[in-house]
Enzyme design. Structure first.
Site, mmCIF file in Angstrom:
data_model
loop_
_atom_site.group_PDB
_atom_site.id
_atom_site.type_symbol
_atom_site.label_atom_id
_atom_site.label_comp_id
_atom_site.label_asym_id
_atom_site.label_seq_id
_atom_site.Cartn_x
_atom_site.Cartn_y
_atom_site.Cartn_z
ATOM 1 N N ARG A 15 -107.538 31.977 11.292
ATOM 2 C CA ARG A 15 -107.028 33.237 10.717
ATOM 3 C C ARG A 15 -108.049 33.865 9.758
ATOM 4 N NH1 ARG A 15 -106.457 35.589 5.893
ATOM 5 N NH2 ARG A 15 -105.792 33.599 5.021
ATOM 6 N N ASP A 16 -108.274 33.209 8.617
ATOM 7 C CA ASP A 16 -109.170 33.807 7.615
ATOM 8 C C ASP A 16 -110.593 33.871 8.159
ATOM 9 O OD1 ASP A 16 -109.814 34.956 5.205
ATOM 10 O OD2 ASP A 16 -109.354 33.222 3.967
ATOM 11 N N HIS A 207 -107.847 27.959 -2.793
ATOM 12 C CA HIS A 207 -108.444 28.638 -1.625
ATOM 13 C C HIS A 207 -109.698 29.360 -2.129
ATOM 14 C CE1 HIS A 207 -107.687 31.308 2.081
ATOM 15 N NE2 HIS A 207 -108.531 32.046 1.397
ATOM 16 N N HIS A 209 -113.393 31.063 -1.486
ATOM 17 C CA HIS A 209 -114.464 31.569 -0.633
ATOM 18 C C HIS A 209 -115.782 31.160 -1.300
ATOM 19 C CE1 HIS A 209 -112.239 34.026 2.349
ATOM 20 N NE2 HIS A 209 -111.270 33.772 1.476
ATOM 21 N N CYS A 240 -112.541 38.547 4.026
ATOM 22 C CA CYS A 240 -111.486 39.540 4.209
ATOM 23 C C CYS A 240 -112.132 40.892 4.458
ATOM 24 C CB CYS A 240 -110.608 39.583 2.957
ATOM 25 S SG CYS A 240 -109.417 40.920 3.010
ATOM 26 N N ASN A 249 -115.167 31.242 3.845
ATOM 27 C CA ASN A 249 -114.448 30.255 3.043
ATOM 28 C C ASN A 249 -115.316 29.025 2.849
ATOM 29 O OD1 ASN A 249 -112.366 31.813 4.695
ATOM 30 N ND2 ASN A 249 -111.084 30.780 3.210
HETATM 31 P P1 HMG Z 1 -99.623 50.807 6.373
HETATM 32 O O1 HMG Z 1 -100.563 51.627 7.192
HETATM 33 O O2 HMG Z 1 -99.320 51.241 4.978
HETATM 34 O O3 HMG Z 1 -98.253 50.499 7.148
HETATM 35 O O4 HMG Z 1 -100.224 49.330 6.347
HETATM 36 P P2 HMG Z 1 -97.101 51.378 7.693
HETATM 37 O O5 HMG Z 1 -95.837 50.641 7.425
HETATM 38 O O6 HMG Z 1 -97.230 52.800 7.217
HETATM 39 O O7 HMG Z 1 -97.364 51.337 9.266
HETATM 40 C C1 HMG Z 1 -98.489 51.953 9.887
HETATM 41 C C2 HMG Z 1 -98.512 51.554 11.361
HETATM 42 O O8 HMG Z 1 -98.726 50.147 11.494
HETATM 43 C C3 HMG Z 1 -97.187 51.835 12.064
HETATM 44 O O9 HMG Z 1 -97.497 52.076 13.423
HETATM 45 C C4 HMG Z 1 -96.458 50.510 11.969
HETATM 46 O O10 HMG Z 1 -95.490 50.329 12.975
HETATM 47 C C5 HMG Z 1 -97.622 49.541 12.167
HETATM 48 P P3 HMG Z 1 -97.479 53.587 14.026
HETATM 49 O O11 HMG Z 1 -96.103 54.103 13.750
HETATM 50 O O12 HMG Z 1 -98.540 54.344 13.247
HETATM 51 O O13 HMG Z 1 -97.834 53.358 15.459
HETATM 52 N N1 HMG Z 1 -97.363 48.243 11.540
HETATM 53 C C6 HMG Z 1 -97.498 47.068 12.187
HETATM 54 N N2 HMG Z 1 -97.822 46.766 13.453
HETATM 55 C C7 HMG Z 1 -97.856 45.460 13.784
HETATM 56 N N3 HMG Z 1 -97.595 44.456 12.900
HETATM 57 C C8 HMG Z 1 -97.268 44.731 11.635
HETATM 58 C C9 HMG Z 1 -97.209 46.072 11.236
HETATM 59 N N4 HMG Z 1 -96.921 46.675 10.068
HETATM 60 C C10 HMG Z 1 -97.014 47.997 10.264
HETATM 61 N N5 HMG Z 1 -97.029 43.726 10.792
HETATM 62 C C11 HMG Z 1 -99.919 46.946 6.297
HETATM 63 C C12 HMG Z 1 -99.570 48.285 5.647
HETATM 64 C C13 HMG Z 1 -99.469 45.861 5.337
HETATM 65 C C14 HMG Z 1 -99.181 46.831 7.615
HETATM 66 C C15 HMG Z 1 -101.446 46.900 6.548
HETATM 67 O O14 HMG Z 1 -102.092 47.269 5.355
HETATM 68 C C16 HMG Z 1 -101.944 45.550 6.964
HETATM 69 O O15 HMG Z 1 -101.591 45.049 8.014
HETATM 70 N N6 HMG Z 1 -102.824 44.926 6.122
HETATM 71 C C17 HMG Z 1 -103.335 43.588 6.391
HETATM 72 C C18 HMG Z 1 -104.759 43.463 5.926
HETATM 73 C C19 HMG Z 1 -105.231 42.046 6.153
HETATM 74 O O16 HMG Z 1 -104.831 41.394 7.096
HETATM 75 N N7 HMG Z 1 -106.092 41.542 5.245
HETATM 76 C C20 HMG Z 1 -106.597 40.201 5.343
HETATM 77 C C21 HMG Z 1 -105.579 39.165 5.027
HETATM 78 S S1 HMG Z 1 -105.409 38.814 3.278
HETATM 79 C C22 HMG Z 1 -106.711 37.717 2.945
HETATM 80 O O17 HMG Z 1 -107.563 37.527 3.766
HETATM 81 C C23 HMG Z 1 -106.703 36.960 1.636
HETATM 82 C C24 HMG Z 1 -106.298 35.482 1.798
HETATM 83 O O18 HMG Z 1 -107.170 34.822 2.696
HETATM 84 C C25 HMG Z 1 -106.347 34.782 0.427
HETATM 85 C C26 HMG Z 1 -107.645 35.003 -0.342
HETATM 86 O O19 HMG Z 1 -108.750 34.819 0.206
HETATM 87 O O20 HMG Z 1 -107.519 35.318 -1.538
HETATM 88 C C27 HMG Z 1 -104.880 35.355 2.342
HETATM 89 MG MG MG Z 2 -109.119 34.050 2.153
#
Ligand code: HMG
Ligand code: MG
Length: 304
Positions: A15-16, A207, A209, A240, A249
């Site tokens: 995933r990450d 966690h 990086h 990310c 990581n």
């Molecule tokens: P948004 O654009 O504000 O969402 O994004 P929305 O609710 O306005 O929806 C926009 C469109 O996305 C719509 O589709 C929704 O249906 C669709 P449209 O009507 O335009 O066709 N949608 C989805 N589709 C599939 N699955 C879903 C989903 N949600 C909405 N779940 C949102 C808000 C949260 C969805 C977006 O910002 C997002 O997905 N962000 C994720 C970013 C990400 O994955 N970042 C990396 C992970 S975090 C990380 O790595 C840190 C970690 O490792 C810890 C660390 O290192 O500290 C965990």
């Molecule tokens: Mg991470």
């Protein structure tokens, strides 16, 4: 059966690690990666994420990946979920465990999930209600616990507030993330202590990086404080896409080598893991970011 004290390594590479890869990766490669990691002895592998595919196109095949991977008894395969839509997609794919996430910095949360901290906690509360009804265990991530690429310093009080909120909402485990790898051991230790003053250490994970080469040193400081769950990523894959400057990581191979060396048992076969790290690095056409992966185990085992 080992009598050594145990540490749980949560393998987050699928995933990450993969979410930040720019070139499309075949679904079959993702599936093979997870199956091969399971073969190394990991008991928890974060398999993929059900975030919006417009935001992270690399993991748009989450449902296909989850359907195809082996699911042997005893192997935990959580997936990352940002909202109710992600939860429903994950459950439709047969997912049995999830992870939710919020940053401790407002600026990063806006970039990463288009929401303030309080908005993201409200989204998570909706997910938790459903997960509770479905008896789905949930892990919670707090990101940017040691610094934010957009706002700089992150107040410890905010880290504690978000960790406590996730715990109060029902997250069984809270993983504290140095998303952009800026922390050093004294800061990591102080951060963990502050959170452990509010929550049981047994509910915490770290966690790191490895952007600035501090991850293993930070882990050692946190082990010393009593944490026993550590996230890592095979071959040091990762980062990310919404955290400027984030790189991979902590490499799982480097972590397992350290744990073996200091007498903590994580149940992972390092030689097998090194092979997987070399294989996935070749598949992705990348240099292996694990030092142990590059150098090999020691002492070398001589083939019979
Ligand atoms: P948004 O654009 O504000 O969402 O994004 P929305 O609710 O306005 O929806 C926009 C469109 O996305 C719509 O589709 C929704 O249906 C669709 P449209 O009507 O335009 O066709 N949608 C989805 N589709 C599939 N699955 C879903 C989903 N949600 C909405 N779940 C949102 C808000 C949260 C969805 C977006 O910002 C997002 O997905 N962000 C994720 C970013 C990400 O994955 N970042 C990396 C992970 S975090 C990380 O790595 C840190 C970690 O490792 C810890 C660390 O290192 O500290 C965990
Ligand atoms: Mg991470």
């Amino acid at each position: 059966m080992s009598t050594r004290e145990r540490v749980r390594v949560v393998e987050v590479g699928p995933r990450d690690g993969l979410q930040n890869e720019a070139e499309p990766i075949p679904t079959a490669t993702k599936v093979a990666l997870i199956d091969r990691l399971a073969g190394c002895g990991f008991k928890t592998i974060e398999a993929t994420s059900f975030v919006a595919p417009q935001w992270v196109p690399q993991l748009a095949d989450a449902a296909e990946v989850y359907a195809a991977i082996a699911k042997p008894p005893g192997l935990h395969l959580p997936v990352l979920v940002p909202n109710l839509k992600g939860y429903e997609r994950a459950r439709a794919a047969g997912v049995r465990e999830i992870a939710v996430f919020s940053a401790a910095s407002e600026a990063f949360n806006q970039r990463n999930i288009n929401a303030s901290i309080d908005q993201s906690l409200a989204r998570i509360a909706e997910v938790m209600e459903r997960a509770d009804a479905d008896q789905v265990p949930v892990r919670g991530y707090v990101s940017t616990v040691l610094g934010c690429p957009y706002q700089g310093a992150v107040p410890l009080a905010e880290v504690v507030r978000v960790a406590r909120a996730l715990h109060d909402l029902g997250c069984a485990q809270i993983s504290l993330g140095d998303t952009i790898g800026v922390g050093t051991p004294a800061g990591a230790r102080a951060m963990l202590r502050a959170v452990a003053d509010a929550l049981p250490m047994t509910a915490l994970a770290v966690h790191f990086h490895d952007t600035r080469g501090q991850a293993l040193a930070n882990v050692l400081a946190c082990l010393d404080e009593g944490v026993r769950v550590i996230d890592a990523s095979v071959a040091g894959l990762g980062g990310c896409p919404y955290a400027e400057g984030a790189s991979g990581n902590l490499a799982s191979e480097d972590l397992v080598y350290l744990l073996d060396g200091i007498g903590l048992d994580c149940g992972v076969d390092l030689d097998a893991l090194i092979e997987v790290g070399r294989w996935i690095s070749a598949e992705l056409g990348r240099d292996n970011a694990s030092k142990v992966g590059r150098a090999g185990n020691w002492p070398r085992r001589v083939a019979a």
